[in-house]
Scaffold this motif. Structure first.
Motif, PDB file in Angstrom:
ATOM      1  N   SER A 133       0.395  -9.916   4.516  1.00  0.00           N
ATOM      2  CA  SER A 133       0.475  -9.102   3.881  1.00  0.00           C
ATOM      3  C   SER A 133      -1.136  -9.249   3.589  1.00  0.00           C
ATOM      4  CB  SER A 133       0.889 -10.019   2.536  1.00  0.00           C
ATOM      5  OG  SER A 133       0.876 -10.853   1.751  1.00  0.00           O
ATOM      6  N   LEU A 180      -3.326  -9.029   5.884  1.00  0.00           N
ATOM      7  CA  LEU A 180      -3.092  -8.276   7.347  1.00  0.00           C
ATOM      8  C   LEU A 180      -4.286  -6.897   7.030  1.00  0.00           C
ATOM      9  CD1 LEU A 180      -0.906  -6.494   8.599  1.00  0.00           C
ATOM     10  CD2 LEU A 180      -0.258  -5.661   7.059  1.00  0.00           C
ATOM     11  N   GLU A 181      -5.135  -6.797   5.569  1.00  0.00           N
ATOM     12  CA  GLU A 181      -5.942  -5.835   6.329  1.00  0.00           C
ATOM     13  C   GLU A 181      -7.099  -6.540   6.989  1.00  0.00           C
ATOM     14  OE1 GLU A 181      -8.298  -3.743   3.496  1.00  0.00           O
ATOM     15  OE2 GLU A 181      -6.334  -3.043   1.858  1.00  0.00           O
ATOM     16  N   ARG A 209       6.379  -1.699   0.624  1.00  0.00           N
ATOM     17  CA  ARG A 209       6.638  -2.198   1.444  1.00  0.00           C
ATOM     18  C   ARG A 209       6.876  -1.223   2.878  1.00  0.00           C
ATOM     19  NH1 ARG A 209      11.127  -3.114  -1.018  1.00  0.00           N
ATOM     20  NH2 ARG A 209      10.713  -4.737  -2.478  1.00  0.00           N
ATOM     21  N   THR A 251       3.425  -0.971   4.273  1.00  0.00           N
ATOM     22  CA  THR A 251       3.030  -1.987   4.908  1.00  0.00           C
ATOM     23  C   THR A 251       4.015  -2.566   6.675  1.00  0.00           C
ATOM     24  OG1 THR A 251       2.545  -3.131   2.600  1.00  0.00           O
ATOM     25  CG2 THR A 251       2.704  -5.274   4.103  1.00  0.00           C
ATOM     26  N   ARG A 252       4.943  -2.907   6.614  1.00  0.00           N
ATOM     27  CA  ARG A 252       5.883  -3.059   7.406  1.00  0.00           C
ATOM     28  C   ARG A 252       5.439  -2.876   8.495  1.00  0.00           C
ATOM     29  NH1 ARG A 252      10.401  -7.290   6.623  1.00  0.00           N
ATOM     30  NH2 ARG A 252      10.443  -7.714   4.389  1.00  0.00           N
ATOM     31  N   ARG A 274       2.202  -3.973  10.408  1.00  0.00           N
ATOM     32  CA  ARG A 274       2.600  -5.126  10.881  1.00  0.00           C
ATOM     33  C   ARG A 274       3.135  -4.847  11.830  1.00  0.00           C
ATOM     34  NH1 ARG A 274       5.913  -7.728   5.556  1.00  0.00           N
ATOM     35  NH2 ARG A 274       3.837  -8.875   4.480  1.00  0.00           N
ATOM     36  N   ILE A 327      -4.262  -0.170   2.282  1.00  0.00           N
ATOM     37  CA  ILE A 327      -2.294  -1.131   2.675  1.00  0.00           C
ATOM     38  C   ILE A 327      -2.673  -1.795   2.280  1.00  0.00           C
ATOM     39  CG2 ILE A 327      -1.332  -2.995   4.623  1.00  0.00           C
ATOM     40  CD1 ILE A 327      -3.911  -2.281   6.005  1.00  0.00           C
ATOM     41  N   THR A 341       0.479  -3.709  -0.865  1.00  0.00           N
ATOM     42  CA  THR A 341       0.955  -5.116  -0.221  1.00  0.00           C
ATOM     43  C   THR A 341       2.674  -4.959  -1.265  1.00  0.00           C
ATOM     44  OG1 THR A 341      -0.913  -6.430  -1.235  1.00  0.00           O
ATOM     45  CG2 THR A 341       1.482  -7.743  -1.500  1.00  0.00           C
ATOM     46  N   ALA A 342       3.214  -5.673   0.058  1.00  0.00           N
ATOM     47  CA  ALA A 342       4.342  -5.445  -0.582  1.00  0.00           C
ATOM     48  C   ALA A 342       5.337  -6.358  -0.741  1.00  0.00           C
ATOM     49  CB  ALA A 342       5.367  -5.324   0.273  1.00  0.00           C
TER      50      ALA A 342
END
Length: 524
Positions: free
Chosen positions: A437, A441-442, A467, A470-471, A474, A521, A523-524
């Motif tokens: 995250s 994640l970035e 969320r 973000t998912r 991923r 992106i 953050t969830a």
């Protein structure tokens, strides 16, 4: 001076140091146990009396006070019997005080002086090692406690054996760790005919550790595929094995001290309560989500669970831990799980199309699927429709590719993730895509212009939450990693990967352009 013996109090899967103090004074004949203990602790005095009588020892006819310090730390369980008994023996001159100074003691006493099994021997041994001490535990838990490493372990069968050891009349040998066992042959994906799209989703979920939902009529193979997920997941690492085993030790599920590197697979019935899923009860035992730590939690017939029980899983799925709140303290259990769920499209089972179609569609489907809250569905990365298996599918020979071939691809793709995280200097938890995250994640999933444009358009039209965005990123990163594992080349995150990831998301409401995210992106 009172006699002191070190023991532990359990708080979740952690053990805190406790001193069992025993003092014999003149006054009214009594045996009192103090120190904020529960009913099992209060009953220790009667088990200690019975054990002494069973060995032929007489307790002094004086006032005996046993204190468990610190007094403000709640104590639960029967494992305080042994330290109280040993401290009393020190006061009676049966055992010298210095013989116990280097040990943590825990165990339940039987009325004949035998030492009964306890829950939590492995966390107790690990705690003893952190104090620079050894552990005295029941014989039944010796092989389990020996997994703590270089910690001296004494595992007597009875108090008489322990007394003989300290007096030099006999020697207790150190127990050997239990075995690393296999649970036997795992169900194989070769047994699943058809359902290629669902198998693809299962593989993606295994590679990235993503949550997965199968939606389909009865008999379409939803549970069958979910049960085959552990067979394609990589084995537990040494750290994960120790974490998981401590929780199972607290639940008393480690048989003969044997451990397994196969990932846990827990499948509670849909009548399970909130406490059964997340933990709690009289002694705040770990729930199913914690027993599945580092493994798979399978919820079959998802809408049949009570809404309160399902929603209690929302926080553990996001944070990776469960907090059981009590009036005077909080108990934490780790709960990093991969959720796999299965459900029928409606209560009738078949939805609005095909043979046996529901006559109340689409209202029946909306009502049935609406039993699962939107925030809960938002935490499920892959939501795949599983069509009925046709007679033509059943007539086909078994597929050539089974769990072994898929597991090899999963292992290769997982290796790409962990190596990328190590190369970028990211924390270990970013080594699996489902847990990455923020800036991590970035770093691992930069979006090019085409992929970003597609995701922004989808977020507008399907009203994806932060969320869900973000998912999706991923998930797209995982799909690209599978492609990298197959090609042997470093595949960047492209538009086609985002497109496939979006297939597995379901729209939640009408489009809201103001909810569109900017370039970064979230953050969830």
């Amino acid at each position: 001076m009172p006699a002191r013996v070190t023991t532990v109090a359990f708080e979740g899967a952690k053990a805190h140091r406790v001193e069992a103090e025993v003092q014999i004074t003149s006054g009214n004949l009594a045996f009192v146990v103090v120190g904020l203990g529960d009913k099992a602790v209060a009953e220790s005095r009667d088990r200690v009396r019975g054990a002494f009588a069973g060995m032929g020892l007489s307790i002094p006819a004086k006032r005996i006070v046993a204190n468990l310090a610190p007094a403000d730390l709640p104590k639960e369980g029967s494992h305080y019997d042994l330290p109280i008994a040993l401290a009393l023996m020190v006061m009676m001159g049966v055992i010298p005080q210095d013989a116990l100074d280097g040990y943590v003691c825990a165990g339940e006493l039987k009325l004949d002086g035998q030492i009964g099994a306890m829950a939590g021997a492995l966390p107790a041994a690990i705690a003893a090692g952190s104090y620079g001490m050894g552990l005295i535990c029941p014989e039944a838990n010796g092989r389990e406690a020996a997994w703590a490493g270089d910690v001296p372990i004494l595992a007597p069968r009875s108090l008489i054996d322990l007394i003989a050891h300290f007096k030099g009349q006999a020697v207790l040998s150190a127990p050997q760790p239990g075995e690393v066992i296999s649970k036997g042959a795992q169900p194989d994906l070769k047994e699943v005919k058809g359902q290629e799209a669902a198998k693809r989703a299962l593989e993606i979920a295994a590679v990235g550790g993503h949550n997965l939902l199968f939606v389909g009529p009865p008999g379409s193979g939803k549970s069958m595929m979910a049960q085959r997920l552990p067979g394609i997941l990589p084995p537990l690492t040494a750290t994960e094995l120790l974490e998981t085993s401590q929780i199972w030790s607290m639940a008393g599920l480690l048989e003969k001290g044997n451990l397994t590197r196969e990932r846990p697979f827990r499948s509670p019935h849909h009548s399970a309560s909130m406490a059964a899923l997340t933990g709690g009860g009289l002694r705040a035992k770990p729930g199913e989500v914690s027993l599945a730590h580092n493994g798979v939690l399978f919820l079959d017939e998802l809408p049949e669970y009570s809404p309160q029980a399902l929603d209690s899983l929302r926080q553990p799925l996001e944070t990776g831990e469960v907090v059981v709140a009590r009036a005077n303290h909080h108990i934490r259990y780790p709960a990093r799980v991969q959720l796999v769920a299965a459900m029928n499209p409606c209560r009738c089972g078949y939805g609005g199309v095909g043979k046996g179609a529901c006559g109340k569609a689409p209202k029946c489907q909306r009502d049935y699927q609406g039993r699962v809250s939107g925030p809960m569905m938002d935490r499920i990365d892959l939501q795949i429709d599983v069509p009925p298996v046709t007679a033509a599918d059943m007539a086909l020979p078994p597929p050539a590719e089974g769990s072994a071939e898929v597991a090899a691809r999963v292992q290769a793709a997982r290796h790409i993730q962990t190596e990328r995280a190590r190369r970028l200097g990211l924390p270990p938890e970013a080594g699996i895509n489902a847990t990455a995250s923020g800036s991590a994640l970035e770093s691992i999933a930069p979006l090019d212009e085409a992929a970003r444009t597609l995701l922004v358009q989808a977020a507008q039209r399907a009203n994806l939450s932060a969320r869900a965005w973000t998912r999706c990123v991923r998930l797209a990163r995982t799909i690209a990693d599978i492609e990298s594992a197959l090609s042997g080349e470093n595949t960047p995150l492209l538009r086609r990967h985002v497109a496939e990831a979006l297939i597995y998301r379901r729209a939640t409401s009408e489009p809201q352009p103001t909810a569109v995210l900017s370039g970064k992106i979230p953050t969830a």
